[in-house]
Design a protein around this motif. Structure first.
Motif, PDB file in Angstrom:
ATOM      1  N   THR A  22       0.784  -1.203   0.070  1.00 21.02           N
ATOM      2  CA  THR A  22      -0.038   0.048   0.080  1.00 21.02           C
ATOM      3  C   THR A  22       0.750   1.159  -0.207  1.00 21.02           C
ATOM      4  OG1 THR A  22      -0.158   0.169   2.697  1.00 21.02           O
ATOM      5  CG2 THR A  22      -1.711  -1.262   1.405  1.00 21.02           C
ATOM      6  N   SER A  23       0.236   2.291  -0.325  1.00 27.43           N
ATOM      7  CA  SER A  23       1.038   3.517  -0.246  1.00 27.43           C
ATOM      8  C   SER A  23       0.401   4.887   0.262  1.00 27.43           C
ATOM      9  CB  SER A  23       1.263   4.153  -1.806  1.00 27.43           C
ATOM     10  OG  SER A  23       0.112   4.314  -2.674  1.00 27.43           O
ATOM     11  N   GLY A  24      -0.732   4.445   1.020  1.00 29.40           N
ATOM     12  CA  GLY A  24      -1.519   5.403   2.063  1.00 29.40           C
ATOM     13  C   GLY A  24      -0.553   6.366   2.899  1.00 29.40           C
ATOM     14  N   ALA A  25      -0.436   5.856   4.079  1.00 29.09           N
ATOM     15  CA  ALA A  25       0.499   6.616   5.035  1.00 29.09           C
ATOM     16  C   ALA A  25       2.078   6.304   4.901  1.00 29.09           C
ATOM     17  CB  ALA A  25      -0.237   6.296   6.475  1.00 29.09           C
ATOM     18  N   GLY A  26       2.200   5.819   4.033  1.00 28.44           N
ATOM     19  CA  GLY A  26       3.583   5.222   3.754  1.00 28.44           C
ATOM     20  C   GLY A  26       3.473   3.779   3.250  1.00 28.44           C
ATOM     21  N   PRO A  27       4.576   3.208   2.448  1.00 28.45           N
ATOM     22  CA  PRO A  27       4.452   1.821   2.110  1.00 28.45           C
ATOM     23  C   PRO A  27       4.343   0.924   3.123  1.00 28.45           C
ATOM     24  CG  PRO A  27       6.607   2.805   1.563  1.00 28.45           C
ATOM     25  CD  PRO A  27       5.771   4.000   2.159  1.00 28.45           C
ATOM     26  N   ARG A  28       3.497  -0.266   2.924  1.00 28.59           N
ATOM     27  CA  ARG A  28       3.402  -1.037   3.929  1.00 28.59           C
ATOM     28  C   ARG A  28       3.029  -2.466   3.085  1.00 28.59           C
ATOM     29  NH1 ARG A  28       1.890  -2.050   9.005  1.00 28.59           N
ATOM     30  NH2 ARG A  28       1.952  -0.122   9.443  1.00 28.59           N
ATOM     31  N   THR A  50      11.199 -10.653   4.320  1.00 29.92           N
ATOM     32  CA  THR A  50      12.076  -9.955   3.534  1.00 29.92           C
ATOM     33  C   THR A  50      11.653  -8.407   3.427  1.00 29.92           C
ATOM     34  OG1 THR A  50      12.294 -11.989   1.808  1.00 29.92           O
ATOM     35  CG2 THR A  50      12.216  -9.736   0.632  1.00 29.92           C
ATOM     36  N   ALA A  51      10.199  -8.272   3.325  1.00 26.37           N
ATOM     37  CA  ALA A  51       9.788  -6.955   3.697  1.00 26.37           C
ATOM     38  C   ALA A  51      10.273  -6.155   5.004  1.00 26.37           C
ATOM     39  CB  ALA A  51       8.368  -6.906   3.752  1.00 26.37           C
ATOM     40  N   GLN A  52      10.470  -7.017   6.150  1.00 23.75           N
ATOM     41  CA  GLN A  52      10.852  -6.410   7.171  1.00 23.75           C
ATOM     42  C   GLN A  52      12.408  -6.209   7.396  1.00 23.75           C
ATOM     43  OE1 GLN A  52       9.376  -9.470   9.828  1.00 23.75           O
ATOM     44  NE2 GLN A  52       7.690  -8.522  10.603  1.00 23.75           N
ATOM     45  N   GLY A  53      13.099  -7.302   6.462  1.00 27.17           N
ATOM     46  CA  GLY A  53      14.542  -6.892   6.124  1.00 27.17           C
ATOM     47  C   GLY A  53      14.979  -5.733   5.352  1.00 27.17           C
ATOM     48  N   LEU A  54      13.897  -5.110   4.710  1.00 25.03           N
ATOM     49  CA  LEU A  54      13.902  -3.743   3.794  1.00 25.03           C
ATOM     50  C   LEU A  54      13.406  -2.577   4.612  1.00 25.03           C
ATOM     51  CD1 LEU A  54      12.969  -5.352   0.240  1.00 25.03           C
ATOM     52  CD2 LEU A  54      15.233  -4.709   0.836  1.00 25.03           C
ATOM     53  N   GLY A  55      13.131  -3.021   5.809  1.00 21.85           N
ATOM     54  CA  GLY A  55      12.526  -2.005   6.586  1.00 21.85           C
ATOM     55  C   GLY A  55      10.855  -1.420   6.248  1.00 21.85           C
ATOM     56  N   LEU A  56      10.205  -2.334   5.615  1.00 24.09           N
ATOM     57  CA  LEU A  56       8.794  -2.032   5.054  1.00 24.09           C
ATOM     58  C   LEU A  56       7.943  -2.796   6.372  1.00 24.09           C
ATOM     59  CD1 LEU A  56       7.390  -1.133   2.873  1.00 24.09           C
ATOM     60  CD2 LEU A  56       7.334  -3.460   2.002  1.00 24.09           C
ATOM     61  N   PRO A  57       7.057  -2.197   6.771  1.00 27.02           N
ATOM     62  CA  PRO A  57       6.067  -2.607   7.937  1.00 27.02           C
ATOM     63  C   PRO A  57       5.179  -3.548   6.934  1.00 27.02           C
ATOM     64  CG  PRO A  57       5.974  -0.153   7.907  1.00 27.02           C
ATOM     65  CD  PRO A  57       6.940  -0.552   6.787  1.00 27.02           C
ATOM     66  N   VAL A  58       4.861  -4.412   8.045  1.00 27.08           N
ATOM     67  CA  VAL A  58       3.999  -5.703   7.365  1.00 27.08           C
ATOM     68  C   VAL A  58       2.628  -5.879   8.227  1.00 27.08           C
ATOM     69  CG1 VAL A  58       3.901  -8.191   7.103  1.00 27.08           C
ATOM     70  CG2 VAL A  58       5.851  -7.022   6.651  1.00 27.08           C
ATOM     71  N   SER A  59       1.532  -6.237   7.675  1.00 26.02           N
ATOM     72  CA  SER A  59       0.434  -6.545   8.433  1.00 26.02           C
ATOM     73  C   SER A  59      -0.475  -7.543   7.542  1.00 26.02           C
ATOM     74  CB  SER A  59      -0.557  -5.328   8.640  1.00 26.02           C
ATOM     75  OG  SER A  59      -0.899  -4.726   7.476  1.00 26.02           O
TER      76      SER A  59
END
Length: 86
Positions: free
Chosen positions: A15-21, A37-46
């Motif tokens: 998503t790109s709403g309040a920042g990529p997630r 992988t996402a967390q390793g790139l600093g991307l929040p996950v839900s």
């Protein structure tokens, strides 16, 4: 695979709403690896509790031999239907 099963498979999106997630629907194949992988790139996950509206609305029509098949994404309003000649 049956068209209805194909369009209803679990998905993941960024998503790109309040920042990529990274958002995962329940049952996404390889979810743990994607999340890691996402967390390793600093991307929040839900993970959503069910299908996520932003994961797209897909319709599918396929001709298999002489049979036309149709399906509509359960994330969208509508149905997939094949109508005969008028």
């Amino acid at each position: 695979a049956e068209p209805a099963l194909v369009v209803s498979r679990p998905r993941w999106i960024i998503t790109s709403g309040a920042g990529p997630r990274l958002v995962l629907e329940p049952g996404v194949a390889g979810a743990a690896e994607l999340a890691g992988t996402a967390q390793g790139l600093g991307l929040p996950v839900s993970t959503t509790p069910g299908l996520h509206d932003e994961a797209g609305h897909v319709q599918l029509a396929r001709l298999r031999g002489t049979t036309l098949e149709a399906a509509s994404d359960p994330r969208a309003d509508g149905i997939g239907a094949v109508l005969g000649p008028g």
